[in-house]
Motif scaffolding. Structure first.
Motif, PDB file in Angstrom:
ATOM      1  N   VAL A 158       0.850  -1.199   0.000  1.00  0.00           N
ATOM      2  CA  VAL A 158       0.000   0.000   0.000  1.00  0.00           C
ATOM      3  C   VAL A 158       0.881   1.244   0.000  1.00  0.00           C
ATOM      4  O   VAL A 158       2.045   1.204   0.402  1.00  0.00           O
ATOM      5  N   ASP A 159       0.291   2.349  -0.448  1.00  0.00           N
ATOM      6  CA  ASP A 159       0.978   3.648  -0.435  1.00  0.00           C
ATOM      7  C   ASP A 159       0.516   4.529   0.716  1.00  0.00           C
ATOM      8  O   ASP A 159       1.248   5.426   1.139  1.00  0.00           O
ATOM      9  N   THR A 160      -0.721   4.293   1.194  1.00  0.00           N
ATOM     10  CA  THR A 160      -1.260   5.086   2.297  1.00  0.00           C
ATOM     11  C   THR A 160      -1.647   4.163   3.444  1.00  0.00           C
ATOM     12  O   THR A 160      -1.959   2.996   3.230  1.00  0.00           O
ATOM     13  N   ALA A 161      -1.642   4.712   4.650  1.00  0.00           N
ATOM     14  CA  ALA A 161      -2.002   3.947   5.844  1.00  0.00           C
ATOM     15  C   ALA A 161      -2.441   4.913   6.926  1.00  0.00           C
ATOM     16  O   ALA A 161      -2.424   6.138   6.752  1.00  0.00           O
ATOM     17  N   VAL A 162      -2.848   4.349   8.071  1.00  0.00           N
ATOM     18  CA  VAL A 162      -3.228   5.176   9.215  1.00  0.00           C
ATOM     19  C   VAL A 162      -1.956   5.757   9.834  1.00  0.00           C
ATOM     20  O   VAL A 162      -1.040   5.013  10.205  1.00  0.00           O
ATOM     21  N   LEU A 163      -1.909   7.089   9.940  1.00  0.00           N
ATOM     22  CA  LEU A 163      -0.719   7.761  10.460  1.00  0.00           C
ATOM     23  C   LEU A 163      -0.843   8.167  11.920  1.00  0.00           C
ATOM     24  O   LEU A 163       0.165   8.295  12.614  1.00  0.00           O
ATOM     25  N   ASP A 164      -2.085   8.367  12.404  1.00  0.00           N
ATOM     26  CA  ASP A 164      -2.259   8.812  13.784  1.00  0.00           C
ATOM     27  C   ASP A 164      -3.680   8.504  14.236  1.00  0.00           C
ATOM     28  O   ASP A 164      -4.598   8.395  13.417  1.00  0.00           O
ATOM     29  N   ILE A 165      -3.857   8.350  15.561  1.00  0.00           N
ATOM     30  CA  ILE A 165      -5.167   8.069  16.170  1.00  0.00           C
ATOM     31  C   ILE A 165      -5.373   9.036  17.315  1.00  0.00           C
ATOM     32  O   ILE A 165      -4.457   9.263  18.135  1.00  0.00           O
ATOM     33  N   LYS A 166      -6.564   9.606  17.391  1.00  0.00           N
ATOM     34  CA  LYS A 166      -6.905  10.530  18.482  1.00  0.00           C
ATOM     35  C   LYS A 166      -8.283  10.165  19.036  1.00  0.00           C
ATOM     36  O   LYS A 166      -9.103   9.530  18.355  1.00  0.00           O
ATOM     37  N   VAL A 167      -8.544  10.608  20.272  1.00  0.00           N
ATOM     38  CA  VAL A 167      -9.806  10.341  20.974  1.00  0.00           C
ATOM     39  C   VAL A 167     -10.356  11.661  21.497  1.00  0.00           C
ATOM     40  O   VAL A 167      -9.613  12.489  22.050  1.00  0.00           O
ATOM     41  N   THR A 168     -11.680  11.871  21.339  1.00  0.00           N
ATOM     42  CA  THR A 168     -12.355  13.045  21.893  1.00  0.00           C
ATOM     43  C   THR A 168     -13.584  12.575  22.672  1.00  0.00           C
ATOM     44  O   THR A 168     -14.113  11.480  22.439  1.00  0.00           O
ATOM     45  N   ALA A 169     -14.011  13.421  23.601  1.00  0.00           N
ATOM     46  CA  ALA A 169     -15.268  13.138  24.309  1.00  0.00           C
ATOM     47  C   ALA A 169     -16.424  13.410  23.358  1.00  0.00           C
ATOM     48  O   ALA A 169     -16.293  14.099  22.337  1.00  0.00           O
ATOM     49  N   ARG A 170     -17.585  12.844  23.703  1.00  0.00           N
ATOM     50  CA  ARG A 170     -18.739  13.016  22.820  1.00  0.00           C
ATOM     51  C   ARG A 170     -19.157  14.476  22.839  1.00  0.00           C
ATOM     52  O   ARG A 170     -19.776  14.972  23.776  1.00  0.00           O
ATOM     53  N   SER A 171     -18.831  15.173  21.791  1.00  0.00           N
ATOM     54  CA  SER A 171     -19.159  16.597  21.683  1.00  0.00           C
ATOM     55  C   SER A 171     -19.148  16.973  20.209  1.00  0.00           C
ATOM     56  O   SER A 171     -18.947  16.118  19.338  1.00  0.00           O
ATOM     57  N   LYS A 172     -19.311  18.220  19.976  1.00  0.00           N
ATOM     58  CA  LYS A 172     -19.317  18.714  18.605  1.00  0.00           C
ATOM     59  C   LYS A 172     -17.923  19.141  18.147  1.00  0.00           C
ATOM     60  O   LYS A 172     -17.793  19.824  17.138  1.00  0.00           O
ATOM     61  N   MET A 173     -16.903  18.754  18.889  1.00  0.00           N
ATOM     62  CA  MET A 173     -15.535  19.136  18.542  1.00  0.00           C
ATOM     63  C   MET A 173     -15.115  18.415  17.255  1.00  0.00           C
ATOM     64  O   MET A 173     -15.341  17.218  17.093  1.00  0.00           O
ATOM     65  N   MET A 174     -14.471  19.150  16.328  1.00  0.00           N
ATOM     66  CA  MET A 174     -14.021  18.597  15.062  1.00  0.00           C
ATOM     67  C   MET A 174     -12.497  18.700  14.988  1.00  0.00           C
ATOM     68  O   MET A 174     -11.902  19.689  15.421  1.00  0.00           O
ATOM     69  N   LEU A 175     -11.880  17.680  14.446  1.00  0.00           N
ATOM     70  CA  LEU A 175     -10.423  17.661  14.273  1.00  0.00           C
ATOM     71  C   LEU A 175     -10.094  17.776  12.792  1.00  0.00           C
ATOM     72  O   LEU A 175     -10.573  16.969  11.969  1.00  0.00           O
ATOM     73  N   GLN A 176      -9.309  18.806  12.442  1.00  0.00           N
ATOM     74  CA  GLN A 176      -8.967  19.020  11.044  1.00  0.00           C
ATOM     75  C   GLN A 176      -7.986  17.930  10.557  1.00  0.00           C
ATOM     76  O   GLN A 176      -7.119  17.459  11.301  1.00  0.00           O
ATOM     77  N   HIS A 177      -8.144  17.537   9.299  1.00  0.00           N
ATOM     78  CA  HIS A 177      -7.316  16.534   8.617  1.00  0.00           C
ATOM     79  C   HIS A 177      -7.476  15.135   9.210  1.00  0.00           C
ATOM     80  O   HIS A 177      -6.681  14.250   8.891  1.00  0.00           O
ATOM     81  N   TYR A 178      -8.498  14.942  10.072  1.00  0.00           N
ATOM     82  CA  TYR A 178      -8.757  13.632  10.656  1.00  0.00           C
ATOM     83  C   TYR A 178     -10.115  13.144  10.190  1.00  0.00           C
ATOM     84  O   TYR A 178     -11.029  13.937   9.934  1.00  0.00           O
ATOM     85  N   THR A 179     -10.261  11.827  10.124  1.00  0.00           N
ATOM     86  CA  THR A 179     -11.507  11.183   9.722  1.00  0.00           C
ATOM     87  C   THR A 179     -12.159  10.571  10.945  1.00  0.00           C
ATOM     88  O   THR A 179     -11.488   9.867  11.719  1.00  0.00           O
ATOM     89  N   CYS A 180     -13.444  10.805  11.121  1.00  0.00           N
ATOM     90  CA  CYS A 180     -14.174  10.255  12.252  1.00  0.00           C
ATOM     91  C   CYS A 180     -14.481   8.780  12.006  1.00  0.00           C
ATOM     92  O   CYS A 180     -15.120   8.423  11.006  1.00  0.00           O
ATOM     93  N   ILE A 181     -14.051   7.948  12.908  1.00  0.00           N
ATOM     94  CA  ILE A 181     -14.301   6.515  12.797  1.00  0.00           C
ATOM     95  C   ILE A 181     -15.683   6.166  13.359  1.00  0.00           C
ATOM     96  O   ILE A 181     -16.400   5.338  12.806  1.00  0.00           O
ATOM     97  N   GLY A 182     -16.051   6.791  14.457  1.00  0.00           N
ATOM     98  CA  GLY A 182     -17.334   6.540  15.095  1.00  0.00           C
ATOM     99  C   GLY A 182     -17.219   6.685  16.604  1.00  0.00           C
ATOM    100  O   GLY A 182     -16.122   6.925  17.144  1.00  0.00           O
ATOM    101  N   ASP A 183     -18.346   6.551  17.279  1.00  0.00           N
ATOM    102  CA  ASP A 183     -18.361   6.668  18.734  1.00  0.00           C
ATOM    103  C   ASP A 183     -18.437   5.288  19.360  1.00  0.00           C
ATOM    104  O   ASP A 183     -19.101   4.388  18.851  1.00  0.00           O
ATOM    105  N   ILE A 184     -17.802   5.150  20.510  1.00  0.00           N
ATOM    106  CA  ILE A 184     -17.772   3.888  21.223  1.00  0.00           C
ATOM    107  C   ILE A 184     -17.666   4.186  22.709  1.00  0.00           C
ATOM    108  O   ILE A 184     -16.728   4.849  23.163  1.00  0.00           O
ATOM    109  N   HIS A 185     -18.661   3.757  23.440  1.00  0.00           N
ATOM    110  CA  HIS A 185     -18.689   3.843  24.913  1.00  0.00           C
ATOM    111  C   HIS A 185     -18.437   5.267  25.425  1.00  0.00           C
ATOM    112  O   HIS A 185     -17.695   5.505  26.375  1.00  0.00           O
TER     113      HIS A 185
END
Length: 282
Positions: free
Chosen positions: A111-138
């Motif tokens: 592959v040429d692309t892969a996951v470069l970083d992982i971040k976690v946020t609390a359930r809110s309306k906060m958005m992270l630039q250049h990141y893709t939302c995977i989903g909410d869990i617990h």
């Protein structure tokens, strides 16, 4: 954690759940705080105080990279090629099964692309630039950033110049002489066996020389030989060879022809013995 380390973008190679820093594997980064400042402890319920954290690794020794992350419910089948993330928990701890995280791990060169970083946020309306939302869990939201990564450059092994020159040389290096332990000087003991072998060898040589001398004797040894004075050119001044006549085959037949006439005449003139001679004598 910065995505750029000395200009090299390293991909995520493994993701896991862990109870705390004590159970977190080596070379893994534990996400203990969310991007909005809350504790990133995934607790199952209010009655249970112990929880677990998300951690990831960027160690490239395995040669594998994480190309995708998904969240699925317990009623969904895991996608083809995906696997649930590993669990490094304490003895009595467990993760929430209603929704689980799974990853797709592929070889780095495929592959040429892969996951470069992982971040976690609390359930809110906060958005992270250049990141893709995977989903909410617990009660938390998972984010990942994908992109091109840098392949590790193989390091050149140091080479010995003297070794390379020796390999190019046509002459093979001579092996060092083997070290022999020094033995104390012992008195020389006469070797009787060696003396006996030497005497046998000397007698054998004498026998061989006698055999050679006997084999060299011929029947003409001791017989005087001299050239006829008629053919001695030095005594007569010059050899008189002009009177030699070459005979033909017929001349030789006529000269040496023998018809056995004497033997035939002797046979015919042989006296006969009378048959009744014995009776007349009586």
């Amino acid at each position: 954690m910065s995505l750029m380390e000395h200009g090299v973008v390293r991909p995520v190679t493994a993701v896991a759940w862990t109870s705390n820093t004590g159970t977190c594997p080596k070379d893994f980064t534990l996400i203990s705080i969310t991007e909005d400042g809350a504790a990133a402890n995934f607790t199952r319920s209010f009655a249970i105080k112990s929880g677990y954290y998300l951690c990831y690794s960027k160690e490239l020794t395995s040669g594998m990279v994480v190309s995708d992350i998904r969240l699925i419910s317990d009623k969904e089948a895991i996608p083809h090629g995906y696997s649930y993330i590993a669990e490094h928990l304490e003895a009595k701890a467990s993760v929430w099964k209603k929704k689980r995280a799974c990853i797709l791990v592929v070889p780095m060169g495929s592959v040429d692309t892969a996951v470069l970083d992982i971040k976690v946020t609390a359930r809110s309306k906060m958005m992270l630039q250049h990141y893709t939302c995977i989903g909410d869990i617990h009660g938390y939201v998972l984010w990942c950033r994908k992109g091109h990564f840098s392949n590790p450059t193989p390091k050149a092994k140091p080479r010995s110049v003297s070794l390379d020159i020796r390999r190019l040389s046509l002459e093979q290096p001579s092996a060092p002489p083997a070290l022999q332990p020094s033995l104390p000087n012992r008195p020389m003991v006469p070797n009787k066996l060696g003396q006996r072998h030497h005497s046998f060898k000397k007698q054998d040589n004498l026998d061989k020389s006698a055999d050679v001398s006997i084999q060299g004797i011929t029947a003409l040894d001791g017989v005087p030989f001299s050239l006829s004075p008629k053919f001695d050119g030095q005594a007569n001044g010059s050899a008189q060879l002009h009177d030699i006549r070459i005979k033909s085959l017929q001349d030789i037949e006529n000269e040496y022809n023998y018809n056995f006439a004497t033997e035939t005449a002797a046979k015919t003139t042989r006296p006969s013995v009378p048959t009744g001679g014995a009776q007349t004598a009586q």
